[in-house]
Design a protein around this motif. Structure first.
Motif, PDB file in Angstrom:
ATOM      1  N   ILE A  22       0.842  -1.197   0.000  1.00  0.00           N
ATOM      2  CA  ILE A  22       0.000   0.000   0.000  1.00  0.00           C
ATOM      3  C   ILE A  22       0.874   1.243   0.000  1.00  0.00           C
ATOM      4  CG2 ILE A  22      -1.601   1.387   1.387  1.00  0.00           C
ATOM      5  CD1 ILE A  22      -2.973  -1.264   2.160  1.00  0.00           C
ATOM      6  N   ARG A  23       1.877   1.266   0.886  1.00  0.00           N
ATOM      7  CA  ARG A  23       2.785   2.426   0.931  1.00  0.00           C
ATOM      8  C   ARG A  23       3.436   2.655  -0.430  1.00  0.00           C
ATOM      9  NH1 ARG A  23       5.081  -0.120   5.697  1.00  0.00           N
ATOM     10  NH2 ARG A  23       3.699   0.448   7.400  1.00  0.00           N
ATOM     11  N   ASP A  46      -7.684  10.072  -5.871  1.00  0.00           N
ATOM     12  CA  ASP A  46      -6.764   9.205  -6.614  1.00  0.00           C
ATOM     13  C   ASP A  46      -6.488   7.899  -5.877  1.00  0.00           C
ATOM     14  OD1 ASP A  46      -6.686  11.126  -8.572  1.00  0.00           O
ATOM     15  OD2 ASP A  46      -4.606  11.738  -8.198  1.00  0.00           O
ATOM     16  N   VAL A  47      -6.363   7.974  -4.555  1.00  0.00           N
ATOM     17  CA  VAL A  47      -6.147   6.762  -3.761  1.00  0.00           C
ATOM     18  C   VAL A  47      -7.364   5.845  -3.869  1.00  0.00           C
ATOM     19  CG1 VAL A  47      -5.899   5.875  -1.406  1.00  0.00           C
ATOM     20  CG2 VAL A  47      -4.455   7.768  -2.172  1.00  0.00           C
ATOM     21  N   GLN A  48      -8.557   6.423  -3.758  1.00  0.00           N
ATOM     22  CA  GLN A  48      -9.766   5.609  -3.867  1.00  0.00           C
ATOM     23  C   GLN A  48      -9.860   4.968  -5.252  1.00  0.00           C
ATOM     24  OE1 GLN A  48     -12.890   5.817  -1.579  1.00  0.00           O
ATOM     25  NE2 GLN A  48     -14.494   5.510  -3.052  1.00  0.00           N
ATOM     26  N   ALA A  58      -3.032   4.635   3.836  1.00  0.00           N
ATOM     27  CA  ALA A  58      -2.968   5.709   2.842  1.00  0.00           C
ATOM     28  C   ALA A  58      -3.364   7.047   3.444  1.00  0.00           C
ATOM     29  CB  ALA A  58      -3.861   5.376   1.652  1.00  0.00           C
ATOM     30  N   LEU A  59      -4.404   7.048   4.292  1.00  0.00           N
ATOM     31  CA  LEU A  59      -4.826   8.294   4.925  1.00  0.00           C
ATOM     32  C   LEU A  59      -3.754   8.819   5.873  1.00  0.00           C
ATOM     33  CD1 LEU A  59      -8.618   7.691   5.647  1.00  0.00           C
ATOM     34  CD2 LEU A  59      -7.538   8.788   3.690  1.00  0.00           C
ATOM     35  N   GLU A  60      -3.095   7.915   6.571  1.00  0.00           N
ATOM     36  CA  GLU A  60      -2.016   8.324   7.476  1.00  0.00           C
ATOM     37  C   GLU A  60      -0.848   8.926   6.692  1.00  0.00           C
ATOM     38  OE1 GLU A  60      -1.347   4.651   9.537  1.00  0.00           O
ATOM     39  OE2 GLU A  60      -2.957   5.042  10.987  1.00  0.00           O
ATOM     40  N   ILE A  61      -0.507   8.316   5.574  1.00  0.00           N
ATOM     41  CA  ILE A  61       0.580   8.823   4.730  1.00  0.00           C
ATOM     42  C   ILE A  61       0.212  10.190   4.159  1.00  0.00           C
ATOM     43  CG2 ILE A  61       1.851   8.443   2.574  1.00  0.00           C
ATOM     44  CD1 ILE A  61       1.597   5.396   3.183  1.00  0.00           C
ATOM     45  N   VAL A  70      -4.307  13.373  11.251  1.00  0.00           N
ATOM     46  CA  VAL A  70      -5.051  12.262  10.653  1.00  0.00           C
ATOM     47  C   VAL A  70      -6.545  12.463  10.875  1.00  0.00           C
ATOM     48  CG1 VAL A  70      -5.424   9.761  10.692  1.00  0.00           C
ATOM     49  CG2 VAL A  70      -3.123  10.659  10.913  1.00  0.00           C
ATOM     50  N   SER A  71      -6.917  13.069  11.996  1.00  0.00           N
ATOM     51  CA  SER A  71      -8.335  13.295  12.282  1.00  0.00           C
ATOM     52  C   SER A  71      -8.984  14.184  11.221  1.00  0.00           C
ATOM     53  CB  SER A  71      -8.526  13.896  13.673  1.00  0.00           C
ATOM     54  OG  SER A  71      -7.836  15.127  13.776  1.00  0.00           O
ATOM     55  N   LEU A  72      -8.264  15.152  10.688  1.00  0.00           N
ATOM     56  CA  LEU A  72      -8.800  16.013   9.637  1.00  0.00           C
ATOM     57  C   LEU A  72      -9.041  15.204   8.364  1.00  0.00           C
ATOM     58  CD1 LEU A  72      -9.537  18.814   8.411  1.00  0.00           C
ATOM     59  CD2 LEU A  72      -7.128  18.976   7.752  1.00  0.00           C
TER      60      LEU A  72
END
Length: 180
Positions: A22-23, A46-48, A58-61, A70-72
């Protein structure tokens, strides 16, 4: 420090090899954009598109890349209905259940989908081929009941037409693909 409570399902049990893949797949997507918060949405789109959902990794990256909590990023991912935090099927059905479609028997079509491939709204077949969601409106009331399969609009769907649509996308309309 904020604590986020969310459930990514089986992703919590994901192995390190999968996380590395994933990374590796996410980094080229992110690198196309400047490291600014205003690019969070296009990055997520793009990730989706790449994964058919938004993996937690992916969200963390993405959050780290643009310098956002990350909360945002998570709040944006959950705010927009177009995003999914769980894997969707390779064929994603969106069935309209707005007033016009509901009156024109959208529930009969949902029942036919369940009969044919064994899933209800919010579910994905065990083989990952199909997923299903209902939406309040697709803006195509004159085409009711309407179904969208991977961006293709199918108007005035009947149970027989639904079986053909499932066959068209590689499903077996003779019975469910799951034990449901």
């Amino acid at each position: 420090m904020a604590i986020l409570l969310w459930d990514w399902g089986d992703e919590a049990n994901m192995g390190e090899e999968t996380r590395e893949r994933i990374r590796g797949d996410v980094q080229p997507i992110i690198d196309k954009y400047p490291a600014e918060k205003r690019y969070i949405l296009p990055i997520m789109q793009d990730v989706q598109k790449r994964f058919n959902y938004l993996p937690k990794e992916a969200l963390e990256i993405a959050a780290a890349y643009v310098g956002a909590p990350v909360s945002l990023v998570y709040s944006m991912a959950t705010f927009y209905k177009a995003f999914s935090l769980v894997p969707r099927g390779r064929v994603h059905f969106r069935m309209c259940d707005g007033t016009a479609c509901h009156i024109k028997s959208s529930q009969v079509i949902l029942d036919e989908i369940h009969k044919c491939i064994g899933i209800r709204p919010g579910e994905t077949t065990p083989d990952g081929q199909f997923s299903l969601e209902t939406v309040n409106c697709l803006g195509a009331c004159a085409l009711a009941p309407v179904l969208v399969a991977n961006q293709k609009v199918h108007p005035k769907v009947t149970p027989a037409a639904m079986r053909e649509i499932i066959k068209q996308y590689g499903g077996l309309a003779d019975g469910p693909t799951s034990d449901a």
